[in-house]
Design an enzyme around this catalytic site. Sequence first.
Site, PDB file in Angstrom:
ATOM      1  N   SER A 249       0.831  -1.200   0.000  1.00  0.00           N
ATOM      2  CA  SER A 249       0.000   0.000   0.000  1.00  0.00           C
ATOM      3  C   SER A 249       0.866   1.251   0.000  1.00  0.00           C
ATOM      4  O   SER A 249       2.036   1.220   0.376  1.00  0.00           O
ATOM      5  CB  SER A 249      -0.910   0.025   1.231  1.00  0.00           C
ATOM      6  OG  SER A 249      -0.141   0.363   2.365  1.00  0.00           O
ATOM      7  N   LYS A 250       0.227   2.305  -0.460  1.00  0.00           N
ATOM      8  CA  LYS A 250       0.934   3.585  -0.504  1.00  0.00           C
ATOM      9  C   LYS A 250       1.358   3.975   0.899  1.00  0.00           C
ATOM     10  O   LYS A 250       2.430   4.505   1.135  1.00  0.00           O
ATOM     11  CB  LYS A 250       0.021   4.672  -1.056  1.00  0.00           C
ATOM     12  CG  LYS A 250      -0.424   4.409  -2.469  1.00  0.00           C
ATOM     13  CD  LYS A 250      -1.461   5.430  -2.908  1.00  0.00           C
ATOM     14  CE  LYS A 250      -2.245   4.889  -4.084  1.00  0.00           C
ATOM     15  NZ  LYS A 250      -3.303   5.755  -4.549  1.00  0.00           N
ATOM     16  N   ARG A 251       0.456   3.713   1.839  1.00  0.00           N
ATOM     17  CA  ARG A 251       0.707   4.169   3.209  1.00  0.00           C
ATOM     18  C   ARG A 251       1.916   3.462   3.819  1.00  0.00           C
ATOM     19  O   ARG A 251       2.776   4.077   4.403  1.00  0.00           O
ATOM     20  CB  ARG A 251      -0.534   3.969   4.068  1.00  0.00           C
ATOM     21  CG  ARG A 251      -0.665   5.038   5.102  1.00  0.00           C
ATOM     22  CD  ARG A 251      -1.986   5.040   5.861  1.00  0.00           C
ATOM     23  NE  ARG A 251      -3.097   4.425   5.194  1.00  0.00           N
ATOM     24  CZ  ARG A 251      -3.718   3.330   5.661  1.00  0.00           C
ATOM     25  NH1 ARG A 251      -3.306   2.761   6.764  1.00  0.00           N
ATOM     26  NH2 ARG A 251      -4.751   2.836   5.016  1.00  0.00           N
ATOM     27  N   THR A 252       1.980   2.134   3.639  1.00  0.00           N
ATOM     28  CA  THR A 252       3.073   1.388   4.269  1.00  0.00           C
ATOM     29  C   THR A 252       4.364   1.455   3.466  1.00  0.00           C
ATOM     30  O   THR A 252       5.439   1.513   4.037  1.00  0.00           O
ATOM     31  CB  THR A 252       2.674  -0.104   4.403  1.00  0.00           C
ATOM     32  OG1 THR A 252       1.288  -0.165   4.712  1.00  0.00           O
ATOM     33  CG2 THR A 252       3.481  -0.819   5.436  1.00  0.00           C
ATOM     34  N   GLY A 254       5.083   3.539   0.671  1.00  0.00           N
ATOM     35  CA  GLY A 254       5.476   4.826   0.078  1.00  0.00           C
ATOM     36  C   GLY A 254       5.838   4.716  -1.387  1.00  0.00           C
ATOM     37  O   GLY A 254       5.226   3.970  -2.139  1.00  0.00           O
TER      38      GLY A 254
END
Length: 500
Positions: A249-252, A254
């Site tokens: 994911s983008k959140r984890t 980057g």
Amino acid sequence: MTEKQQVVVRFPPSPTGYLHIGGARTAIFNWLFAQKTGGKFILRIEDTDAERSTEESIRGILESLEWLGITWDEGPYFQSHFIKDHLAAAQKLLDSGHAYKCFCTKETLEKKREEARRKKTSLQYDGTCRNLTPEEVAQRQAAGIPYTIRLKVPRGEGFVSFEDIVYGIIEKRYEDIEDFVIVRSNGQPLYVLSNTVDDIRDGITHVIRGQDGLANTPKQILIYRALGAPIPKFAHMSLTLDPKKAKISKRTHGELVAVQFYKEHGFLPWAFVNYLALLGWSTPDSREIFSKEELIEAFSLEGINRANAIFDVRKDDPKFFTDPKAISINTHYLRNLPVEEIAPYVKTELEKAGIWDPAYEAEKQAWFFHTIDLIRSRFHVTTDFVTAGRAYFADDYPIEAKPLKKNILKHKGLKQWFPELADRLERLPEFTLETTEQVIRDMAEELEIKAGILINGVRTAVTGQPKGPGIFDVLITIGQKRVVERLRKAVALFEASSPL
Ligand code: GLU
């Protein structure tokens, strides 16, 4: 004979960030399927979440798709331009009795849910407004009570059933689906409605999307049915996980999962498409390298694996900055494609580094191609041409610390030998593989040292690197004048460095 229906697929990203590898993979599978079947591939931007959608993200997604070479036949269409259609569909559902207006307030619903939580009974909407009479509806509307629109899910025994191309038969009991909201009380259609209406309008025959879409599918099928529209085939793809089994994911993760990152870090677009196609899809013989034509030929939805795909994100590995398989596929293409095909990417890197010479496309083109071919045999990504390969294209190249110490500073004699060697090389009427080798070997013999000492010293001095192609190839490629200058300049290395 009925004419076979044309395949129509779509890729509908939400523009709330960059195109990540999961999204790119979905786009690639849709595109491959369209290419394979002579179908149509539509690009749709699901921008109805106005707060999270950005222009920048739309631009980034389009750029990433273009870079990958994923072309679309129609679009981009913007979901926000079709809200009228979504609301018209809701009205149609109201008119046909497949949907109803619900006047329950948020507070009432929350209270009921709280109660249900306490009693441990169903949290589903209890259908209070499902059977209001037309008069009751009219009364409430006249009183200005806000309402949502809910789909009337069939009640009683029975289930929604469909055959997913990847996951097989999937069934969901009606009783496990509440009368879900399709239009909010502020008049906004819900995603589940908009997405379905868009698919109907576009004549989508196959919905190929991530597994996270699976939760919506039974509801969407109910909408198709209620609208009397043909139901497309569904193929849901497994998740992409990191080695610790966390969802990519983008959140984890980057930027490491952004397509853009791979463009910037020296990946060839086709190599990256080839790699992404193997994330959750395979042929029975587990083949890894496919040209575009071969991949289109080999692709089938049946080859999509149910098992989750692993993307080996690496942050701190000094050897690989990303999945080793991604690197190895890129390396394959970088080293094996015709030089003419690699040259434009090298040009881009040289331009970015400010060391591009237009003559490489004119009188120096033969030299440029030869150099690419010579040095790429040790490279993995196109950025290597301006890091490890910088000395071929520029005179200001760094000399790596380790070989500087081991191959130059350790051998103090080189301080005298470099200028002498430079003189001898300068005097050569012809600067060839044979003449340069002769000079170096003769000199080593005279000095009674191993030729390797001169060779390693020279390589480090003229390229900054401890390793590379055959040294005499390196010398004639860099050229007589530059080699001579660099050897003379190398003397200064002894002064600049602190005594060992
Ligand atoms: N906009 C959705 C997403 O980005 C697409 C879901 C679908 O393909 O139906 O996940």
